[in-house]
Design an enzyme around this catalytic site. Sequence first.
Site, mmCIF file in Angstrom:
data_model
loop_
_atom_site.group_PDB
_atom_site.id
_atom_site.type_symbol
_atom_site.label_atom_id
_atom_site.label_comp_id
_atom_site.label_asym_id
_atom_site.label_seq_id
_atom_site.Cartn_x
_atom_site.Cartn_y
_atom_site.Cartn_z
ATOM 1 N N ASN A 70 58.411 39.229 38.434
ATOM 2 C CA ASN A 70 58.706 38.070 39.602
ATOM 3 C C ASN A 70 59.124 36.788 38.843
ATOM 4 O OD1 ASN A 70 58.781 36.379 41.608
ATOM 5 N ND2 ASN A 70 56.473 36.307 42.172
ATOM 6 N N LYS A 115 60.194 33.995 39.952
ATOM 7 C CA LYS A 115 59.775 32.734 40.689
ATOM 8 C C LYS A 115 60.896 31.874 40.916
ATOM 9 C CE LYS A 115 54.889 33.820 40.250
ATOM 10 N NZ LYS A 115 53.466 33.361 40.481
ATOM 11 N N HIS A 166 54.123 37.100 49.158
ATOM 12 C CA HIS A 166 53.603 36.511 47.903
ATOM 13 C C HIS A 166 52.672 35.327 48.443
ATOM 14 C CE1 HIS A 166 53.009 34.579 44.022
ATOM 15 N NE2 HIS A 166 53.455 35.676 43.762
ATOM 16 N N GLU A 170 52.177 32.461 47.338
ATOM 17 C CA GLU A 170 52.820 31.030 47.154
ATOM 18 C C GLU A 170 53.696 31.182 48.310
ATOM 19 O OE1 GLU A 170 54.615 31.805 43.411
ATOM 20 O OE2 GLU A 170 52.720 31.859 42.387
ATOM 21 N N GLU A 196 47.336 40.771 44.566
ATOM 22 C CA GLU A 196 47.196 39.844 43.621
ATOM 23 C C GLU A 196 46.170 38.801 44.091
ATOM 24 O OE1 GLU A 196 51.392 39.314 41.751
ATOM 25 O OE2 GLU A 196 51.527 38.419 43.524
ATOM 26 N N GLY A 243 48.679 33.050 37.917
ATOM 27 C CA GLY A 243 49.385 31.899 36.878
ATOM 28 C C GLY A 243 47.903 31.177 36.359
ATOM 29 N N SER A 298 48.022 37.113 36.077
ATOM 30 C CA SER A 298 47.929 36.805 34.763
ATOM 31 C C SER A 298 47.787 38.007 33.980
ATOM 32 C CB SER A 298 46.538 36.187 34.543
ATOM 33 O OG SER A 298 46.663 34.786 35.049
HETATM 34 P P1 PGA Z 1 51.385 35.796 36.962
HETATM 35 O O1 PGA Z 1 51.904 35.754 38.540
HETATM 36 O O2 PGA Z 1 51.555 36.850 36.351
HETATM 37 O O3 PGA Z 1 51.972 34.407 36.378
HETATM 38 O O4 PGA Z 1 49.879 35.221 37.362
HETATM 39 C C1 PGA Z 1 51.913 36.696 39.150
HETATM 40 C C2 PGA Z 1 52.594 36.710 40.280
HETATM 41 O O5 PGA Z 1 52.503 35.590 41.138
HETATM 42 O O6 PGA Z 1 53.398 37.623 41.078
#
Ligand code: PGA
Length: 253
Positions: free
Chosen positions: A9, A11, A98, A100, A170, A176, A216
Amino acid sequence: MRKKIVAGNWKMNKSYTDGISLFNEIIDGLSLAEHQCEKVILCTPYIHLQKVSELCKNHQTLSIAAQNCHSEIAGAYTGEISVSMIVSVGATYVLIGHSERRMYNAESNEILSKKVDAALGNQLKVIFCCGESLEIRNSGEYINYVNNQLESSLFHLTKEAFSNIVIAYEPIWAIGTGLTATKEQAQEMHQHIRTKLASGYGLEVANSTSILYGGSCNAQNAKELFSQVDVDGGLIGGAALKAADFLSIIQSF
Ligand code: PGA
């Protein structure tokens, strides 16, 4: 049977040219790498979708995903992208739910349910994200919370529809942050999600739906996470932005 999948992803990262360079590095690396991964999905910004979809035509293991879509099919929704637009440039998956988007765009379980319907109705496969905040994890209510996310946005679907669904667990506290769920925490939730699928739709659906871990996940911890019986791969954010890291995650099965 459920597939081993690694999805990246991106983003809101990478200019047009930087994104195409990253994509080319990944394609080159994939053709050389020995791996057991059955599907690699790249969730790029909209601006890359058409070009990368063209570039991956001859690569059977690669698929392209949008990171979002609108719940309506067309109309006066300035700045939005419809599922048919995504399909028209060659992408075959879309990320829905997601954290976010749930957080910054106030996407409710109900809106997500409509997005799922819009996507599946247009032959777009769905990577559906779920996961709890740290507060919910600490309250001990995390299983019920994820249950509710699944029930509200997916459990109206038919059994057949699940052949076009991938689930990504997740935990928000791991996205992140550099804090990863332990392999035991990941396995507990993945096993729970599979049991939930089995109770709603039967063992066949439960055993053929891929459940990815995200938060992560990186080149160092992917192997351990992917070795858990109910973890079918990962949804990777930060570590998907460097070809070498992403390729090493793909080789972690
Ligand atoms: P990350 O993000 O690997 O940077 O923690 C995962 C995601 O949000 O899909």
